[in-house]
Design a protein around this motif. Structure first.
Motif, PDB file in Angstrom:
ATOM      1  N   LEU A   1       0.831  -1.209   0.000  1.00 38.64           N
ATOM      2  CA  LEU A   1       0.000   0.000   0.000  1.00 38.64           C
ATOM      3  C   LEU A   1       0.867   1.261   0.000  1.00 38.64           C
ATOM      4  O   LEU A   1       0.575   2.232  -0.708  1.00 38.64           O
ATOM      5  N   SER A   2       1.943   1.236   0.777  1.00 45.33           N
ATOM      6  CA  SER A   2       2.851   2.387   0.831  1.00 45.33           C
ATOM      7  C   SER A   2       3.501   2.615  -0.529  1.00 45.33           C
ATOM      8  O   SER A   2       3.666   3.766  -0.962  1.00 45.33           O
ATOM      9  N   ALA A   3       3.889   1.513  -1.188  1.00 40.72           N
ATOM     10  CA  ALA A   3       4.500   1.628  -2.512  1.00 40.72           C
ATOM     11  C   ALA A   3       3.521   2.220  -3.524  1.00 40.72           C
ATOM     12  O   ALA A   3       3.904   3.032  -4.373  1.00 40.72           O
ATOM     13  N   ALA A  25      10.202  12.110  -4.248  1.00 43.48           N
ATOM     14  CA  ALA A  25       8.784  12.388  -4.027  1.00 43.48           C
ATOM     15  C   ALA A  25       8.025  11.113  -3.674  1.00 43.48           C
ATOM     16  O   ALA A  25       7.203  11.096  -2.746  1.00 43.48           O
ATOM     17  N   GLY A  26       8.311  10.032  -4.402  1.00 44.72           N
ATOM     18  CA  GLY A  26       7.647   8.766  -4.121  1.00 44.72           C
ATOM     19  C   GLY A  26       8.017   8.222  -2.755  1.00 44.72           C
ATOM     20  O   GLY A  26       7.174   7.673  -2.036  1.00 44.72           O
ATOM     21  N   PHE A  27       9.282   8.377  -2.390  1.00 39.63           N
ATOM     22  CA  PHE A  27       9.742   7.900  -1.081  1.00 39.63           C
ATOM     23  C   PHE A  27       9.044   8.653   0.043  1.00 39.63           C
ATOM     24  O   PHE A  27       8.590   8.046   1.020  1.00 39.63           O
ATOM     25  N   ALA A  74       5.102   8.640   4.433  1.00 36.71           N
ATOM     26  CA  ALA A  74       3.923   9.203   5.102  1.00 36.71           C
ATOM     27  C   ALA A  74       2.815   8.157   5.217  1.00 36.71           C
ATOM     28  O   ALA A  74       2.180   8.017   6.270  1.00 36.71           O
ATOM     29  N   ALA A  75       2.582   7.411   4.143  1.00 39.44           N
ATOM     30  CA  ALA A  75       1.539   6.386   4.149  1.00 39.44           C
ATOM     31  C   ALA A  75       1.884   5.261   5.123  1.00 39.44           C
ATOM     32  O   ALA A  75       1.023   4.777   5.874  1.00 39.44           O
ATOM     33  N   TYR A  76       3.144   4.851   5.126  1.00 43.49           N
ATOM     34  CA  TYR A  76       3.579   3.750   5.998  1.00 43.49           C
ATOM     35  C   TYR A  76       3.345   4.094   7.469  1.00 43.49           C
ATOM     36  O   TYR A  76       2.808   3.286   8.239  1.00 43.49           O
ATOM     37  N   GLU A 104       7.021  11.673  11.674  1.00 39.41           N
ATOM     38  CA  GLU A 104       7.450  11.174  10.364  1.00 39.41           C
ATOM     39  C   GLU A 104       6.493  11.642   9.277  1.00 39.41           C
ATOM     40  O   GLU A 104       6.915  12.086   8.203  1.00 39.41           O
ATOM     41  N   ILE A 105       5.186  11.551   9.564  1.00 38.94           N
ATOM     42  CA  ILE A 105       4.172  11.975   8.596  1.00 38.94           C
ATOM     43  C   ILE A 105       4.291  13.466   8.323  1.00 38.94           C
ATOM     44  O   ILE A 105       4.267  13.912   7.162  1.00 38.94           O
TER      45      ILE A 105
END
Length: 230
Positions: A21-23, A119-121, A126-128, A146-147
């Motif tokens: 999901l994070s990816a 940007a993707g990282f 944030a999602a993780y 972190e978020i």
């Protein structure tokens, strides 16, 4: 948060779902960054999509490389296990080489892909940690920090839409991210002190931040010297 979920006859590790999901969020983060910067090139979008598939495949099947005995004795292990953290790092290295290859082939600046990876990282981080909020109450403030840092830096990247291929901007992003990680570690109740109250991870980020600062100062000095000649 449960360690595994039962889906029919399959037992899925929660970690797989979180990373997947994070990816995916990271993928959409890269596409959004690309759109905001005004790069409509379909080849870049295709490369991003391929990189996501490659990363997931390498991470999942890197178990063959790291634990071949288990795979040979029990091939079904590939359904239930992955390469873990080492697999994540291997996938990152493979994707880096893939981006470099495509940049050379499509005659696109490699810094464009570097910017998109950053940007993707940030979006994936944030999602993780957003998902982790529901499972790890001990690290609540660390996850929230972190978020916040990931979203702030991502917002700064979007505000510099014309700087997508500028290495100096990437260097500053890495500098602030590293300093942020040093500070966030103090909020982690599981932090293990290694030297002067710093963990090994904090020391590595401090070294990285120092290197980024040195590069930034060198670039600024070079720019000033160049300006004197005009």
């Amino acid at each position: 948060m449960q360690d595994a979920l039962q889906v029919g006859p399959f037992l899925l590790k929660t970690q797989w779902l979180v990373i997947t999901l994070s990816a995916l969020v990271g993928y959409f983060g890269m596409r959004y960054r690309l759109k905001a910067a005004g790069y409509p090139d379909k080849r870049i979008i295709e490369t991003i999509e391929n990189s996501l598939i490659i990363a997931l495949m390498v991470w999942k099947f890197s178990l063959i490389l790291f634990d071949p005995v288990s795979v040979v004795t029990n091939p079904l292990a590939l359904l239930y296990f992955s390469g873990g953290e080492r697999g994540v790092w291997l996938a990152a290295v493979v994707v880096l080489f893939y981006f470099y290859h495509r940049a050379q082939k499509d005659q696109v600046s490699v810094w464009v892909y570097g910017d998109l990876l950053a940007a993707g990282f940030l979006a994936a981080i944030a999602a993780y940690h957003l998902i982790d909020l529901f499972g790890d109450k001990q690290a609540l403030w660390a996850d929230l920090s972190e978020i916040l840092i990931a979203l702030l830096i991502f917002r700064v990247m979007l505000s510099r839409s014309q700087g997508i291929a500028k290495p100096n901007n990437l260097n500053q992003i890495l500098l602030w991210f590293s300093l942020g990680q040093v500070g966030i570690a103090f909020l982690n109740p599981l932090k293990q002190n290694y030297w002067w109250g710093f963990s090994q991870e904090q020391i590595l980020y401090l070294i990285l931040a120092t290197l980024c600062l040195a590069i930034d100062l060198f670039a600024e000095k070079k720019r000033l010297n160049k300006a004197k000649h005009y």
